[in-house]
Design an enzyme around this catalytic site. Structure first.
Site, mmCIF file in Angstrom:
data_model
loop_
_atom_site.group_PDB
_atom_site.id
_atom_site.type_symbol
_atom_site.label_atom_id
_atom_site.label_comp_id
_atom_site.label_asym_id
_atom_site.label_seq_id
_atom_site.Cartn_x
_atom_site.Cartn_y
_atom_site.Cartn_z
ATOM 1 N N GLN A 134 0.836 -1.207 0.000
ATOM 2 C CA GLN A 134 0.000 0.000 0.000
ATOM 3 C C GLN A 134 0.865 1.249 0.000
ATOM 4 O OE1 GLN A 134 -3.675 0.442 2.548
ATOM 5 N NE2 GLN A 134 -2.328 1.759 3.738
ATOM 6 N N GLY A 135 0.708 2.096 -1.008
ATOM 7 C CA GLY A 135 1.470 3.333 -1.110
ATOM 8 C C GLY A 135 0.627 4.536 -0.710
ATOM 9 N N SER A 137 1.119 6.510 2.958
ATOM 10 C CA SER A 137 1.840 7.470 3.793
ATOM 11 C C SER A 137 3.094 8.008 3.107
ATOM 12 C CB SER A 137 2.237 6.817 5.115
ATOM 13 O OG SER A 137 1.105 6.476 5.880
ATOM 14 N N SER A 169 4.521 -1.541 4.239
ATOM 15 C CA SER A 169 4.700 -2.936 4.654
ATOM 16 C C SER A 169 4.842 -3.843 3.435
ATOM 17 C CB SER A 169 3.510 -3.399 5.495
ATOM 18 O OG SER A 169 3.353 -2.594 6.641
ATOM 19 N N GLU A 256 -10.553 -1.987 5.848
ATOM 20 C CA GLU A 256 -9.385 -2.410 6.616
ATOM 21 C C GLU A 256 -9.756 -2.954 7.982
ATOM 22 O OE1 GLU A 256 -4.958 -0.614 7.603
ATOM 23 O OE2 GLU A 256 -6.598 0.752 7.214
ATOM 24 N N GLU A 383 -4.400 10.432 17.325
ATOM 25 C CA GLU A 383 -4.815 11.831 17.194
ATOM 26 C C GLU A 383 -5.754 12.015 16.004
ATOM 27 O OE1 GLU A 383 -1.165 11.546 19.552
ATOM 28 O OE2 GLU A 383 -1.747 10.747 17.598
#
Length: 404
Positions: A134-135, A137, A169, A256, A383
């Protein structure tokens, strides 16, 4: 809410148990309990072979919303999906390598992709042949995905992707990556998430894609930095159409935290049981403060299970995924702290032979403590989850954000 297991579910449970007992043998049995968060570096070749074994059995994609066998998977009801997840966790089967493709990308393609995209990508996922990463962040845009700066420029029938992703990951083993990139510059005054697109990009592009492992506190490197230097993605592989990446990306995050959270909780229960056994062995359970902490961990885990079942059995509100993430992230982090507390001063000593010049080693409790420090950050920080609940559920004013 009525969430109960019926006769058909129990029959499905028996089939799942029988299949796992028959196939979890030899090298697959030796890999039991290996893999998963904090252990993605373990038994990689065997776990990839296990993915293909699951594919041959039709056990990949049972939660996909599509007809039975449409892409090589078997259909299952929601309760049967829970049964499979529970039995898989109870059998301590190897940690999955293909969960990103199966549980994140595939439902996203079924909801937002074209038929051509589904036909191309879902069958190899169901066969356990294709691994995804997964691209999302970036160094300056972690949980704040609207701020991504990776660009994708149209060039004929392809896009040229340039930028950097981080905390990716399984990037070293993945064949493909789904990338959130900016295909249109944000117009003055427009929301930052406008102009983003969701692209499917092959990882085998020497000279155009570089993967650099990130060494963690545990000494392992399952997370990575990924650098794109004009990497190519076909225009036909933009999911949901150009400029609709934010809608697709948010839809994916909703997938997810579904049935897989229940399997995750069974893994948590096994870890808690290990901590309780250690507390009994060392006598730490005689301490009333530690005994109360152990009891609280057990009670909170039961609450998480009931909340997950309630969410799956009803119509979850916009804040349900954020509530689930806040619950399990903090719980698992506290479990890591508790795992060392019951050991006392010995928790600071590794299992290696200190008389020899050997690398520093960690035992299971130490790895749990160190890796769980990230639980309240990855997958959306606490947060950010609180902001989502405050703004989208409680209707509170948006948090003031300064200029970027």
């Amino acid at each position: 809410m009525d969430f109960a297991f019926g006769a058909d579910d129990e029959a499905f449970r028996e089939r799942a148990r029988d299949w796992l007992a028959e196939h979890l043998t030899g090298e697959f049995a030796a890999a039991a309990g290996h893999g998963g968060p904090g252990g993605e570096h373990e038994r990689v070749a065997v776990r990839r072979a296990w993915e293909r074994e699951l594919g041959r059995g039709g056990w990949i994609g049972i939660g996909w919303d599509c007809p039975d066998g449409a892409y090589g998977n078997r259909a299952a009801t929601l309760t049967q999906q829970v049964v499979w997840a529970e039995e898989y966790a109870r059998a301590r089967a190897p940690g999955r390598c293909g969960h990103i493709g199966e549980n994140l990308l595939a439902p996203t393609l079924l909801a937002h992709g074209s038929q051509a995209q589904r036909d191309e990508f879902l069958p190899p996922i169901a066969r356990g042949e294709t691994l995804w990463c997964q691209g999302y962040s970036e160094p300056g845009a972690g949980s704040d995905l609207a701020g991504v700066r990776t660009s994708a420029v149209r060039d004929g029938d392809t896009y040229r992707v340039t930028g950097q992703k981080t905390w990716t990951s399984l990037a070293r083993d993945a064949h493909w990556c789904f990338v959130l990139a900016r295909t249109e510059p944000a117009a003055p005054g427009a929301a930052r998430h406008h102009g983003l697109s969701f692209l499917l990009l092959p990882m085998d592009q020497p000279g155009r894609i570089e993967v650099r492992p990130i060494r963690q506190l545990t000494g392992t490197s399952e997370f990575n930095e990924v650098f794109f230097d004009g990497a190519r993605a076909r225009a036909a592989h933009v999911v949901g159409g150009p400029g609709n990446g934010w809608r697709v990306a948010m839809g994916l995050l909703g997938f997810e935290r579904g049935v897989s959270t229940l399997a995750q909780q069974i893994g948590f229960a096994a870890e808690l049981a290990d901590v309780v056994r250690e507390a009994l062995r060392t006598g730490a359970a005689d301490d009333p403060v530690l005994r109360e902490r152990l009891t609280r961990q057990w009670a909170e885990l039961r609450v998480m299970r009931w909340n997950a079942l309630r969410t799956l059995g009803g119509r979850p509100g916009p804040g349900a995924p954020s509530v689930a993430k806040l619950l399990w992230g903090g719980w698992h982090q506290r479990l890591g702290e508790l795992a060392l507390s019951v050991r006392g001063a010995l928790a600071a000593v590794g299992p290696g032979d200190w008389s020899k010049d050997a690398p520093y080693e960690l035992d299971a409790a130490q790895r749990l403590f160190l890796f769980s420090r990230a639980d309240t950050i990855y997958g959306g920080s606490d947060e950010i989850q609180r902001n989502i609940i405050a703004e989208r559920v409680l209707g509170l004013p948006r948090e003031a954000r300064g200029p970027r």
